[in-house]
Design an enzyme around this catalytic site. Sequence first.
Site, PDB file in Angstrom:
ATOM      1  N   ASN A 166      34.715  20.543  -8.362  1.00  0.00           N
ATOM      2  CA  ASN A 166      33.466  19.930  -7.565  1.00  0.00           C
ATOM      3  C   ASN A 166      32.210  20.908  -8.705  1.00  0.00           C
ATOM      4  OD1 ASN A 166      31.193  17.848  -6.970  1.00  0.00           O
ATOM      5  ND2 ASN A 166      31.097  19.054  -4.850  1.00  0.00           N
TER       6      ASN A 166
ATOM      7  N   ARG B  17      32.700  18.202  13.703  1.00  0.00           N
ATOM      8  CA  ARG B  17      32.239  19.345  13.509  1.00  0.00           C
ATOM      9  C   ARG B  17      30.200  19.333  13.528  1.00  0.00           C
ATOM     10  NH1 ARG B  17      32.100  20.791   6.999  1.00  0.00           N
ATOM     11  NH2 ARG B  17      29.618  19.825   7.165  1.00  0.00           N
TER      12      ARG B  17
ATOM     13  N   TYR C  69      22.725  24.155   4.912  1.00  0.00           N
ATOM     14  CA  TYR C  69      24.401  24.111   4.442  1.00  0.00           C
ATOM     15  C   TYR C  69      24.668  22.041   5.526  1.00  0.00           C
ATOM     16  CZ  TYR C  69      28.947  22.465   4.354  1.00  0.00           C
ATOM     17  OH  TYR C  69      30.355  21.852   4.551  1.00  0.00           O
TER      18      TYR C  69
ATOM     19  N   ASP D 250      30.325  25.055  10.716  1.00  0.00           N
ATOM     20  CA  ASP D 250      30.781  25.177   9.705  1.00  0.00           C
ATOM     21  C   ASP D 250      30.048  26.302   8.912  1.00  0.00           C
ATOM     22  OD1 ASP D 250      31.790  26.092   7.091  1.00  0.00           O
ATOM     23  OD2 ASP D 250      31.671  24.202   6.021  1.00  0.00           O
TER      24      ASP D 250
ATOM     25  N   HIS E 229      29.807  28.133   5.757  1.00  0.00           N
ATOM     26  CA  HIS E 229      29.847  28.333   4.119  1.00  0.00           C
ATOM     27  C   HIS E 229      28.563  29.318   4.377  1.00  0.00           C
ATOM     28  CE1 HIS E 229      29.673  25.461   1.390  1.00  0.00           C
ATOM     29  NE2 HIS E 229      30.228  24.891   2.131  1.00  0.00           N
TER      30      HIS E 229
ATOM     31  N   GLU F 270      34.334  27.809  10.721  1.00  0.00           N
ATOM     32  CA  GLU F 270      34.849  27.859   9.659  1.00  0.00           C
ATOM     33  C   GLU F 270      33.808  28.965   8.722  1.00  0.00           C
ATOM     34  OE1 GLU F 270      34.821  24.141   7.825  1.00  0.00           O
ATOM     35  OE2 GLU F 270      34.737  24.707   5.987  1.00  0.00           O
TER      36      GLU F 270
ATOM     37  N   GLU G 272      39.321  27.644   2.259  1.00  0.00           N
ATOM     38  CA  GLU G 272      38.406  25.973   1.169  1.00  0.00           C
ATOM     39  C   GLU G 272      38.695  26.740  -0.245  1.00  0.00           C
ATOM     40  OE1 GLU G 272      35.504  23.945   2.915  1.00  0.00           O
ATOM     41  OE2 GLU G 272      34.498  24.895   1.551  1.00  0.00           O
TER      42      GLU G 272
ATOM     43  N   ARG H 168      42.670  26.814   5.387  1.00  0.00           N
ATOM     44  CA  ARG H 168      42.181  25.600   5.139  1.00  0.00           C
ATOM     45  C   ARG H 168      41.834  24.977   3.470  1.00  0.00           C
ATOM     46  NH1 ARG H 168      38.977  22.093   6.833  1.00  0.00           N
ATOM     47  NH2 ARG H 168      37.686  22.704   4.943  1.00  0.00           N
TER      48      ARG H 168
ATOM     49  N   HIS I 147      40.749  21.746   3.915  1.00  0.00           N
ATOM     50  CA  HIS I 147      39.822  20.970   3.422  1.00  0.00           C
ATOM     51  C   HIS I 147      39.947  19.461   3.334  1.00  0.00           C
ATOM     52  CE1 HIS I 147      36.334  22.137   0.362  1.00  0.00           C
ATOM     53  NE2 HIS I 147      35.793  21.056   1.653  1.00  0.00           N
TER      54      HIS I 147
ATOM     55  N   GLU J   4      39.730  17.832   8.242  1.00  0.00           N
ATOM     56  CA  GLU J   4      38.522  17.302   7.965  1.00  0.00           C
ATOM     57  C   GLU J   4      38.619  15.857   7.621  1.00  0.00           C
ATOM     58  OE1 GLU J   4      37.137  19.749   4.881  1.00  0.00           O
ATOM     59  OE2 GLU J   4      34.839  19.069   5.977  1.00  0.00           O
TER      60      GLU J   4
ATOM     61  N   TRP K 127      25.958  30.412  -0.943  1.00  0.00           N
ATOM     62  CA  TRP K 127      25.881  28.746  -0.874  1.00  0.00           C
ATOM     63  C   TRP K 127      26.938  28.280   0.755  1.00  0.00           C
ATOM     64  CZ3 TRP K 127      28.087  23.721  -1.089  1.00  0.00           C
ATOM     65  CH2 TRP K 127      26.785  22.906  -1.007  1.00  0.00           C
TER      66      TRP K 127
HETATM   67  C1  GCO Z   1      33.106  21.736   4.205  1.00  0.00           C
HETATM   68  C2  GCO Z   1      33.413  22.083   3.366  1.00  0.00           C
HETATM   69  C3  GCO Z   1      32.153  20.994   1.493  1.00  0.00           C
HETATM   70  C4  GCO Z   1      32.229  22.021   0.710  1.00  0.00           C
HETATM   71  C5  GCO Z   1      32.016  21.075  -0.799  1.00  0.00           C
HETATM   72  C6  GCO Z   1      32.450  22.087  -1.877  1.00  0.00           C
HETATM   73  O1  GCO Z   1      33.279  22.493   5.184  1.00  0.00           O
HETATM   74  O2  GCO Z   1      33.522  20.745   4.001  1.00  0.00           O
HETATM   75  O3  GCO Z   1      32.616  23.380   2.861  1.00  0.00           O
HETATM   76  O4  GCO Z   1      30.715  20.308   2.366  1.00  0.00           O
HETATM   77  O5  GCO Z   1      30.811  22.660   0.260  1.00  0.00           O
HETATM   78  O6  GCO Z   1      33.540  20.299  -1.229  1.00  0.00           O
HETATM   79  O7  GCO Z   1      32.080  21.290  -3.298  1.00  0.00           O
HETATM   80 MG    MG Z   2      33.542  25.100   4.568  1.00  0.00          MG
END
Ligand code: GCO
Ligand code: MG
Length: 405
Positions: A37, A147, A159, A212, A214, A238, A264, A285, A314, A341, A405
Amino acid sequence: MKITNVKVLVCRPGRNFVTVKIETDEGVYGIGDATLNGREMAVAAYLEEHIAPCLIGKDPLQIEDVWQYLFKGAYWRKGPVTMTAIGAVDMALWDIFGKVTNMPVYQLLGGKSRHGVTVYAHANGESIEEVLTNLGQFIDQGYKAVRLQCTIPNQKGTYGTLEGKKNYYELQGNRPLPPENEWCTRKYMNFIPELFKQAREQFGYDIELLHDVHSRLTPIEAAKLGKMLEPYDLMFLEDSVTADNQQGYAQIRQHTTTPLAVGEIFNTVWDAKELIETQSIDYIRTAVSHGGGITPMRKLSDFAAMHHVRMAPHGAPDLSPIATMAHLHINTWAPNFGIQEFVGFGTDEINEVFKYELNIKNGMLLPSEAPGLGVDIDEEAMKKYEYKRSYLPVSRLEDGTLWNW
Ligand code: GCO
Ligand code: MG
């Protein structure tokens, strides 16, 4: 059997995807997901310029040797670009292996450990009320785990929330420059326990709840959050902290019994070595695409199992249906599978490009019985959807400091 051609296909059916197609002299081909991504073209170039020429003439069934060749043979190991490229090739080779033997990939891995793969859905919203309405709908649909992510009041761009958009797939698909979000740990910490308190009050304790962070906290803040959330009994918290420094998780662990998940953005088993060995986490993950393919995922799973760590790959919308199907096979086999997920079925545009069947029953994805990965692509349809540069957002503290982020 020999590899005769390697195609790198980039398309944007609503969001960008990179796909590898490996063709053989026997007419059988395999496909793999190479989507990273916001850095899609780096992987596409790596594959086209540096990997494809080395694969021509190789036996596609020597999966381990090809993997080692691309990993050790490059001298420059690891990293998201390299490992996503290797991951896509590896997925494609397992797909070929399955087609040649007429078996689904889970069978080649060792067979079924379960009859279905439990998934967690995403209930997002701009208010607690909205999140809980969505949670209620998932429970009604039979999901066993959800979630929860909610907009933090008085904070710009939280987020995981949909920012008024209904289609999650679209969310990350059209950003010519990185948008900027704001982050304030105090506002977040003051708010998030209330979300889970109300969720438990309204829906009780039968449903698994997840969250999450993040990577927005420091270890001691994460420990504090974990403690605050203990009464609401999460399945896991997470990415509470980045795991660049793996010892951070041991610190969180000393303070809270809230289960922890991370991984992830990991690319190799080494990224998780200390976390797993010290049993500082409960779920790993790592994704099949970003973690180098099915071959290393199998090793990661075995290593994690020895330390009571379960697999929770992930499953965000930037993983294409090819990775989704690969996860389905790994999860059907992995004795230490935890949860997957799942953001739902693809849009019409995605389903025009990727051909696959996903069956969900009672919050579980059922194994695919098709030979190989059980997913195909429509190259003609791909041509209709041209790549467009797009970024993930960046995050700043209220004083302007750049944050995770
Ligand atoms: C999740 C992730 C995603 C990521 C995204 C980045 O737990 O699903 O944190 O939302 O931010 O996949 O490319
Ligand atoms: Mg995540």
